[in-house]
Design a protein around this motif. Structure first.
Motif, PDB file in Angstrom:
ATOM      1  N   ASN A  53       0.871  -1.085   0.044  1.00  0.00           N
ATOM      2  CA  ASN A  53       0.054  -0.039   0.032  1.00  0.00           C
ATOM      3  C   ASN A  53       0.900   1.265  -0.015  1.00  0.00           C
ATOM      4  OD1 ASN A  53      -2.483  -1.312  -0.119  1.00  0.00           O
ATOM      5  ND2 ASN A  53      -2.562  -1.656   2.007  1.00  0.00           N
ATOM      6  N   GLY A  54       1.932   1.382  -0.895  1.00  0.00           N
ATOM      7  CA  GLY A  54       2.743   2.295  -0.921  1.00  0.00           C
ATOM      8  C   GLY A  54       3.893   2.351   0.046  1.00  0.00           C
ATOM      9  N   ARG A  55       4.077   1.508   0.964  1.00  0.00           N
ATOM     10  CA  ARG A  55       5.322   1.907   2.113  1.00  0.00           C
ATOM     11  C   ARG A  55       6.006   0.596   1.906  1.00  0.00           C
ATOM     12  NH1 ARG A  55       3.815   0.901   8.522  1.00  0.00           N
ATOM     13  NH2 ARG A  55       6.138   0.893   9.246  1.00  0.00           N
ATOM     14  N   GLU A  56       7.255   0.834   1.908  1.00  0.00           N
ATOM     15  CA  GLU A  56       8.373  -0.155   1.869  1.00  0.00           C
ATOM     16  C   GLU A  56       8.438  -0.920   3.067  1.00  0.00           C
ATOM     17  OE1 GLU A  56      12.935  -0.396   0.204  1.00  0.00           O
ATOM     18  OE2 GLU A  56      11.971   1.743   0.292  1.00  0.00           O
ATOM     19  N   TYR A  57       8.801  -2.057   2.549  1.00  0.00           N
ATOM     20  CA  TYR A  57       8.979  -3.159   3.486  1.00  0.00           C
ATOM     21  C   TYR A  57      10.074  -4.144   3.076  1.00  0.00           C
ATOM     22  CZ  TYR A  57       4.249  -2.369   5.924  1.00  0.00           C
ATOM     23  OH  TYR A  57       3.301  -1.690   6.585  1.00  0.00           O
ATOM     24  N   ALA A  58      10.716  -4.608   4.316  1.00  0.00           N
ATOM     25  CA  ALA A  58      11.948  -5.749   3.971  1.00  0.00           C
ATOM     26  C   ALA A  58      11.127  -6.996   4.126  1.00  0.00           C
ATOM     27  CB  ALA A  58      12.759  -5.674   4.966  1.00  0.00           C
ATOM     28  N   ALA A  59      12.218  -8.170   3.384  1.00  0.00           N
ATOM     29  CA  ALA A  59      11.627  -9.245   3.423  1.00  0.00           C
ATOM     30  C   ALA A  59      13.032 -10.298   2.996  1.00  0.00           C
ATOM     31  CB  ALA A  59      10.539  -9.622   2.206  1.00  0.00           C
ATOM     32  N   CYS A  60      13.025 -11.506   3.477  1.00  0.00           N
ATOM     33  CA  CYS A  60      13.975 -12.584   3.105  1.00  0.00           C
ATOM     34  C   CYS A  60      13.607 -13.245   1.610  1.00  0.00           C
ATOM     35  CB  CYS A  60      14.358 -13.309   3.934  1.00  0.00           C
ATOM     36  SG  CYS A  60      15.069 -12.441   5.641  1.00  0.00           S
ATOM     37  N   GLN A  61      14.497 -13.643   1.180  1.00  0.00           N
ATOM     38  CA  GLN A  61      14.191 -14.494   0.055  1.00  0.00           C
ATOM     39  C   GLN A  61      13.781 -15.768   0.638  1.00  0.00           C
ATOM     40  OE1 GLN A  61      15.411 -13.851  -3.195  1.00  0.00           O
ATOM     41  NE2 GLN A  61      14.156 -15.927  -4.150  1.00  0.00           N
ATOM     42  N   GLY A  62      12.568 -16.327   0.007  1.00  0.00           N
ATOM     43  CA  GLY A  62      11.676 -17.321   0.440  1.00  0.00           C
ATOM     44  C   GLY A  62      10.273 -17.070   1.164  1.00  0.00           C
ATOM     45  N   ASP A  63      10.353 -15.742   1.743  1.00  0.00           N
ATOM     46  CA  ASP A  63       9.079 -15.261   2.296  1.00  0.00           C
ATOM     47  C   ASP A  63       7.950 -15.223   1.477  1.00  0.00           C
ATOM     48  OD1 ASP A  63       9.337 -14.277   5.301  1.00  0.00           O
ATOM     49  OD2 ASP A  63      10.557 -12.810   4.783  1.00  0.00           O
ATOM     50  N   THR A  64       6.763 -15.272   1.910  1.00  0.00           N
ATOM     51  CA  THR A  64       5.749 -15.198   1.144  1.00  0.00           C
ATOM     52  C   THR A  64       5.280 -13.448   1.338  1.00  0.00           C
ATOM     53  OG1 THR A  64       4.053 -15.619   3.185  1.00  0.00           O
ATOM     54  CG2 THR A  64       4.800 -17.516   1.589  1.00  0.00           C
ATOM     55  N   ILE A  65       4.294 -13.157   0.862  1.00  0.00           N
ATOM     56  CA  ILE A  65       4.056 -11.608   1.066  1.00  0.00           C
ATOM     57  C   ILE A  65       3.518 -11.444   2.379  1.00  0.00           C
ATOM     58  CG2 ILE A  65       2.232  -9.995   0.261  1.00  0.00           C
ATOM     59  CD1 ILE A  65       2.187 -11.320  -2.667  1.00  0.00           C
ATOM     60  N   VAL A  66       2.623 -12.408   2.642  1.00  0.00           N
ATOM     61  CA  VAL A  66       1.920 -12.161   4.176  1.00  0.00           C
ATOM     62  C   VAL A  66       2.688 -12.605   5.249  1.00  0.00           C
ATOM     63  CG1 VAL A  66       0.242 -13.083   5.616  1.00  0.00           C
ATOM     64  CG2 VAL A  66      -0.099 -12.441   3.429  1.00  0.00           C
ATOM     65  N   SER A  67       3.782 -13.663   5.032  1.00  0.00           N
ATOM     66  CA  SER A  67       4.851 -13.813   6.212  1.00  0.00           C
ATOM     67  C   SER A  67       5.869 -12.711   6.176  1.00  0.00           C
ATOM     68  CB  SER A  67       5.629 -15.317   5.773  1.00  0.00           C
ATOM     69  OG  SER A  67       6.670 -14.826   4.607  1.00  0.00           O
ATOM     70  N   ALA A  68       5.932 -11.802   5.290  1.00  0.00           N
ATOM     71  CA  ALA A  68       6.941 -10.800   5.227  1.00  0.00           C
ATOM     72  C   ALA A  68       6.318  -9.586   5.873  1.00  0.00           C
ATOM     73  CB  ALA A  68       7.593 -10.402   3.956  1.00  0.00           C
ATOM     74  N   LEU A  69       5.113  -9.298   5.708  1.00  0.00           N
ATOM     75  CA  LEU A  69       4.207  -8.426   6.356  1.00  0.00           C
ATOM     76  C   LEU A  69       4.138  -8.693   7.728  1.00  0.00           C
ATOM     77  CD1 LEU A  69       1.733  -7.489   3.590  1.00  0.00           C
ATOM     78  CD2 LEU A  69       3.716  -6.218   4.385  1.00  0.00           C
ATOM     79  N   ALA A  70       3.707 -10.020   8.192  1.00  0.00           N
ATOM     80  CA  ALA A  70       3.517 -10.389   9.481  1.00  0.00           C
ATOM     81  C   ALA A  70       4.684 -10.203  10.442  1.00  0.00           C
ATOM     82  CB  ALA A  70       3.041 -11.864   9.572  1.00  0.00           C
ATOM     83  N   ALA A  71       5.858 -10.539   9.458  1.00  0.00           N
ATOM     84  CA  ALA A  71       7.287 -10.427  10.335  1.00  0.00           C
ATOM     85  C   ALA A  71       7.486  -8.919  10.480  1.00  0.00           C
ATOM     86  CB  ALA A  71       8.409 -10.709   9.501  1.00  0.00           C
ATOM     87  N   ALA A  72       6.817  -7.836  10.109  1.00  0.00           N
ATOM     88  CA  ALA A  72       6.985  -6.440  10.371  1.00  0.00           C
ATOM     89  C   ALA A  72       5.787  -6.155  11.178  1.00  0.00           C
ATOM     90  CB  ALA A  72       6.703  -5.721   8.914  1.00  0.00           C
ATOM     91  N   GLY A  73       4.889  -6.714  11.548  1.00  0.00           N
ATOM     92  CA  GLY A  73       3.911  -6.699  12.470  1.00  0.00           C
ATOM     93  C   GLY A  73       2.541  -6.380  11.825  1.00  0.00           C
ATOM     94  N   GLU A  74       2.394  -6.329  10.657  1.00  0.00           N
ATOM     95  CA  GLU A  74       0.920  -6.131  10.190  1.00  0.00           C
ATOM     96  C   GLU A  74       0.385  -7.385  10.344  1.00  0.00           C
ATOM     97  OE1 GLU A  74       0.156  -3.449   8.513  1.00  0.00           O
ATOM     98  OE2 GLU A  74       1.765  -2.435   8.487  1.00  0.00           O
ATOM     99  N   ARG A  75      -1.051  -7.323  10.564  1.00  0.00           N
ATOM    100  CA  ARG A  75      -2.082  -8.306  10.980  1.00  0.00           C
ATOM    101  C   ARG A  75      -3.328  -8.182  10.069  1.00  0.00           C
ATOM    102  NH1 ARG A  75      -2.271  -9.623  17.232  1.00  0.00           N
ATOM    103  NH2 ARG A  75      -2.803 -11.396  16.188  1.00  0.00           N
ATOM    104  N   VAL A  76      -3.832  -7.067   9.376  1.00  0.00           N
ATOM    105  CA  VAL A  76      -4.986  -7.016   8.461  1.00  0.00           C
ATOM    106  C   VAL A  76      -4.392  -6.764   7.043  1.00  0.00           C
ATOM    107  CG1 VAL A  76      -7.050  -5.803   8.042  1.00  0.00           C
ATOM    108  CG2 VAL A  76      -6.183  -5.720  10.436  1.00  0.00           C
ATOM    109  N   PHE A  77      -5.027  -7.801   6.238  1.00  0.00           N
ATOM    110  CA  PHE A  77      -4.373  -7.937   4.914  1.00  0.00           C
ATOM    111  C   PHE A  77      -5.567  -7.804   4.031  1.00  0.00           C
ATOM    112  CE2 PHE A  77      -1.872 -10.847   7.765  1.00  0.00           C
ATOM    113  CZ  PHE A  77      -0.797  -9.989   7.628  1.00  0.00           C
ATOM    114  N   SER A  78      -6.575  -7.714   4.274  1.00  0.00           N
ATOM    115  CA  SER A  78      -7.904  -7.561   3.361  1.00  0.00           C
ATOM    116  C   SER A  78      -9.345  -7.220   4.273  1.00  0.00           C
ATOM    117  CB  SER A  78      -8.168  -8.704   2.480  1.00  0.00           C
ATOM    118  OG  SER A  78      -8.722  -9.837   3.535  1.00  0.00           O
ATOM    119  N   ARG A  79     -10.025  -7.145   3.375  1.00  0.00           N
ATOM    120  CA  ARG A  79     -11.538  -6.803   3.874  1.00  0.00           C
ATOM    121  C   ARG A  79     -12.597  -7.805   3.562  1.00  0.00           C
ATOM    122  NH1 ARG A  79     -12.721  -2.650   8.285  1.00  0.00           N
ATOM    123  NH2 ARG A  79     -10.835  -1.619   8.173  1.00  0.00           N
TER     124      ARG A  79
END
Length: 949
Positions: free
Chosen positions: A22-48
């Motif tokens: 959603n326009g904000r930059e996040y970090a991930a590791c090779q092998g992360d899924t989109i949601v695992s990387a977001l969850a690692a960054a503390g995000e908990r809501v991904f859709s409505r």
């Protein structure tokens, strides 16, 4: 929320990636899924959610996660808990406005009491005049992403595979099955939905990881196993035609889907089990997770799923989740053991879990509820093979019925039963070995019908491999809690909605499904089917077993239209004699789907050899239809313009087909092989169209006719033997057929032994204008018969000739070619077929138009034409002019090696068709020449004496 390194993690911490959410930059590791990387960054809501726009988070942490649908660039509806992060990927949320955090459409939740199941059936029916307005509003609530028409989308390739054994599922049982099948000599295609093999072993403990390493090593060591990960079996169809969706890595995180069409001799279904949610109030809040989701996050992606947890456990997976949570530093505030009567009744919170209410009324503050309440057996693949799952109350899940499966489908692993790891792998190994045995039996039966393959030694068939049973562990029946909650997370369908549907009379699982749309969302019932059935059963006062499941239908997962379409595909066909043609310098000719020999270096010399000695030509592409039944004469009379009722056994007749507008459609010969057995030939280019034409008449106009049609074009190799010495050559290779002219005259057919091949068809026809025989033998014998003819006729001067020589020969004889000497406007009388058209027949396709053409006068007519200057060969399509108007065109033209002059066929206006008429031909460069109309189409042997000797 990233944890220290875990023993089974699949991420590569040394390879860091960057993406935007959603326009904000996040970090991930090779092998992360989109949601695992977001969850690692503390995000908990991904859709409505779809209808009420409730916030949704991680539930399964797998491909089948309803709360993790996201937009990736121009690609909508991406499964964020499965799609791997790519560097630079731009990910946005879907179905939220103006933002994911503040979604104005969440106001729907306040109107939920008015938006019950079926409201759309009742609300938008009247007045009909307002439907455009309703549609405009509803379109804005479509739950999906966006796609740009301007973004180019590649059409992926398709692939065809022919494994002996296809194993669907790469868990421990599936891997063991694949290894055992390969060791038994079978070629194996192992298909796994996840990015890695191993199933539940991947997020297990030290012993599980060791077992996984051992099994993976065994798979890798077998050359006979091909592994497709990030792939899934979409469906199984008749004859074990199995559709596999292979998702390869693409650019910027896109997946390059391709469809693999696999024809497996045996299919082994090993899909494992899918953990199901628990239906209670608030069960869709972010922070409510399945035990397998928690274990995936911790052990595969090194992500701490929360800070303080409550766990509802009814099985060993839940117990293992408790241990993993504690090891990951999550405070486990309370464990409710359902095996001892423990329960959770509600979840509290707005944008996420804030507290959990347990059965004794205790409220426990937490941000994570983990449930382990049971399993759903994904039986879709087996249902497609004829199985109907049976409910087992002891296991609290549906189980397949192997007794209802066909011989070529087997099933193994957790979907069959429970057991220790060694029991599951033992069951898989036995199933794989038996699958290989059955595949070998199928292979042997297929080899028996391929005449060019030597029969296998007469070794006894191996005994069936005994497959041990698997135990069924007892499990509490936990589907619906004491409060109402969501059953279908994709469609926002609650247990209360299903209860209301049953009250309105929709009291079967299939009816309730359609009324509420439960199980009809993107997950297609994989999480919600059993809970839906339980809710319907409870409301209807029946049992789960009595209610039964809804019907699973392919595709098992969504597939893009691009993958289904594949690349623009033009099939290429070769005759069995193609290796010989290539070895002897044939010039290839593209003729529709076929590659044919245009010539072998000197077409005029090939023509002369046919006229003087004997030649053979590969005519395999000629269309061939096998017709059987007592009503075949009725069909032939309907399709052809001439009469067929009195065709005797052993006779051949030429026929012309017209479309219903009277335009020439196709021509060929049909021979009567037996009392109710006919063989029809068509033009090479018209084979498929004629078959469709025949079936159209039979299925739509005359379904009462007893006729069975089988296309056999590629089942036979066809060879034409032509020339004055052709009888002598055929005599040398034929047994059981009297070839004397009196016994086997022109336009007759016989069957016999040719070059040792039984049941070969031999008919005597003359497209080249010479004494000739057309041989049809089973395709597997084609090359053998071809080489036998050449060897047997060496002293007769036999040589192969190609399509160009054949076209010259037929033009010398005056035989027209449909589609060249006719076009889409040429009715039969204009093709010079007056002699064949029998308007006194009761009916035939095109009769009214032909009667009208005859009454109105024939506008143009096909004639033979010879340029006055015999050295000039007018180009085909050269115009015939009369003063300043076009009066016709040259349809075929060649220099005749036999006459040593130019010859033509032409369509001319009827007033210019009289023999001896001199017409003017305009050549492409503008030069005008004169040509004379001949008395007949034939330029060589107009009386046909050479064909009848």
């Amino acid at each position: 929320m990233r944890l220290p390194p875990q023993p089974g993690e699949v991420i590569d911490r040394a390879r860091e990636l960057s993406f935007t959410w959603n326009g904000r930059e996040y970090a991930a590791c090779q092998g992360d899924t989109i949601v695992s990387a977001l969850a690692a960054a503390g995000e908990r809501v991904f859709s409505r959610s779809m209808k009420y726009h409730r916030p949704r988070g991680l539930l399964t942490a797998s491909f089948h996660d309803p709360g993790c649908m996201v937009q990736v660039g121009d690609e909508p509806n991406v499964r964020g808990a499965h799609r791997l992060v790519a560097d630079g990927m731009a990910v946005t949320s879907q179905n939220a406005w103006p933002s994911l955090r503040f979604d104005a459409k969440a106001a729907n939740g306040f109107a939920g009491r008015f938006l019950t199941a079926g409201f759309y059936y009742k609300t938008f029916m009247r007045p009909q005049a307002l439907w455009p307005a309703y549609e405009s509003v509803l379109r804005r609530f479509v739950n999906g992403g966006r796609v740009s028409a301007e973004t180019p989308h590649d059409r992926p390739e398709k692939r065809h595979a022919h494994p002996d054994v296809l194993v669907a599922g790469g868990g421990p049982a599936g891997m063991a099955a694949a290894v055992a099948a390969a060791r038994a000599g079978a070629s194996v295609l192992l298909v796994e939905e996840e990015h890695h093999l191993g199933g539940h072993l991947r997020w297990g403990g030290e012993a599980d990881l060791a077992a996984l390493a051992d099994l993976a090593g065994q798979v890798a060591a077998e050359d006979g196993i091909e592994v497709l990960t990030n792939a899934v079996v979409l469906g199984r169809y008749d004859g074990n035609w199995v559709a596999v969706l292979d998702r390869g890595p693409g650019m910027a995180g896109a997946e390059a889907e391709r469809l693999v069409k696999a024809r497996a001799k045996t299919l082994v279904a090993a899909p494992g089990l899918i953990e199901r949610p628990y239906v209670i109030e608030g069960n869709d809040l972010p922070g409510v997770m399945l035990s397998t989701a928690v274990r995936r996050l911790i052990n595969l992606y090194a992500v701490r799923p929360g800070e303080r947890a409550v766990v509802l456990s009814a099985n060993a997976e839940g117990d293992a989740a408790v241990a993993d949570l504690k090891r990951a530093g999550v405070e486990v505030a309370r464990v409710e053991d359902a095996r001892l009567g423990g329960d959770v009744t509600a979840v509290r919170g707005r944008a996420g879990v804030r507290a959990v209410i347990t059965a004794d009324g205790t409220k426990t503050d937490c941000d994570l509820l983990v449930t382990a309440v049971g399993w759903t057996a994904p039986t879709a693949l087996l249902n497609a093979a004829g199985d109907r799952p049976r409910y087992n109350s002891r296991a609290a899940r549906f189980l397949p019925d192997p007794g209802r499966l066909p011989e070529d489908v087997l099933v193994t692993g957790g979907i069959v039963g429970d057991g220790r790891l060694e029991e599951l792998t033992g069951h898989g190994a036995a199933t794989g070995a038996e699958a290989a045995r059955r595949a070998a039996r199928v292979a042997r039966s297929r080899r028996l019908v391929v005449p060019t393959r030597a029969a296998a030694p007469g070794a006894p068939e191996p005994e069936p491999v005994p497959i041990p049973g698997l135990p069924i562990y007892p499990h509490p029946e936990l589907f619906l809690g004491r409060t109402h909650g969501f059953v279908d997370f994709s469609e926002d369908v609650s247990s209360k909605d299903l209860e209301a549907a049953v009250a309105e009379g929709y009291d079967s699982a299939e009816l309730a499904k359609r009324f509420t749309t439960a199980t009809m969302g993107p997950l297609q019932g994989k999480l919600e089917t059993v809970n839906t059935v339980a809710a319907v059963a409870k409301a209807a006062g029946g049992s789960i077993a009595e209610t039964g499941t809804t019907t699973w239908r392919p595709p098992y997962v969504p597939v893009t239209l691009a993958a289904l379409a594949g690349q623009a595909f033009e099939p290429v066909r070769y005759s069995p004699m193609q290796p010989w043609h290539e070895a002897h310098g044939a010039v290839p000719l593209i003729a529709g789907a076929w590659i044919r020999p245009d010539g072998y270096g000197d077409p005029p010399a090939e023509v002369r050899n046919v006229r003087e000695n004997v030649g053979i030509i590969d005519v395999t592409p000629i269309g061939k239809l096998d017709l059987r039944g007592p009503d075949v004469p009725h069909l032939l009379n309907l399709l052809y313009v001439n009469k067929w009722s009195k065709l005797g056994i052993g006779r051949v007749r030429y026929g012309v087909m017209c479309a219903e507008d009277g335009v020439v459609f196709d021509d060929g010969v049909t021979g009567r092989l037996g009392e109710e057995h006919y063989l029809m030939s068509t033009t090479s280019s018209g084979a498929a169209a004629v078959w469709e034409w025949v079936e159209n008449w039979l299925q739509t106009e005359h379904p009462d006719w007893r006729v069975h049609v089988t296309p056999v074009t590629t089942a036979y190799a066809s060879i034409n033997v032509a020339g004055p010495k052709s009888r002598r050559l055929i005599e040398r290779v034929t047994e059981g057929v009297d070839l004397a002219n009196e016994a086997f005259p022109y336009m007759h057919v016989r069957t016999g032994v040719i070059a040792g091949v039984r049941d070969s068809v031999l008919w005597r026809i003359g497209f080249t204008g010479e004494l000739s025989y057309e041989i049809h033998v089973p395709a597997g014998y084609g090359l053998h018969v071809w080489e036998t003819l050449l060897a047997a006729g060496a002293d007769l001067g036999v040589e192969a000739f190609g399509i160009e020589a054949q076209r010259i020969l037929r033009l010398e004889k005056g035989h027209f070619i449909v589609g060249q000497d006719t076009d889409g406007l040429t009715r039969a009388f204009s093709a010079g077929l007056d002699w064949a058209i029998k308007l006194d027949k009761d009916d035939f396709a095109g009769k009214p138009e032909l009667a009208w053409q005859l009454a109105q006068g024939i506008g143009t007519k096909l004639v033979g034409l010879q340029p006055v200057d015999p050295s000039v060969v007018p180009a085909e399509a050269s115009l015939i002019v009369d003063g300043g108007t076009i009066a016709g065109r040259i349809t075929s033209s060649r220099m005749s090696p036999t006459l040593r002059r130019s010859i033509c066929l032409a369509q001319v206006e009827a007033r210019l068709a009289e023999p001896g008429t001199v017409v003017t031909v305009r050549l492409p460069g503008g030069r005008l020449i004169e040509a004379r109309v001949t008395p007949q189409h034939a330029h060589v042997d107009p009386d046909g004496g050479r064909m009848r000797v």
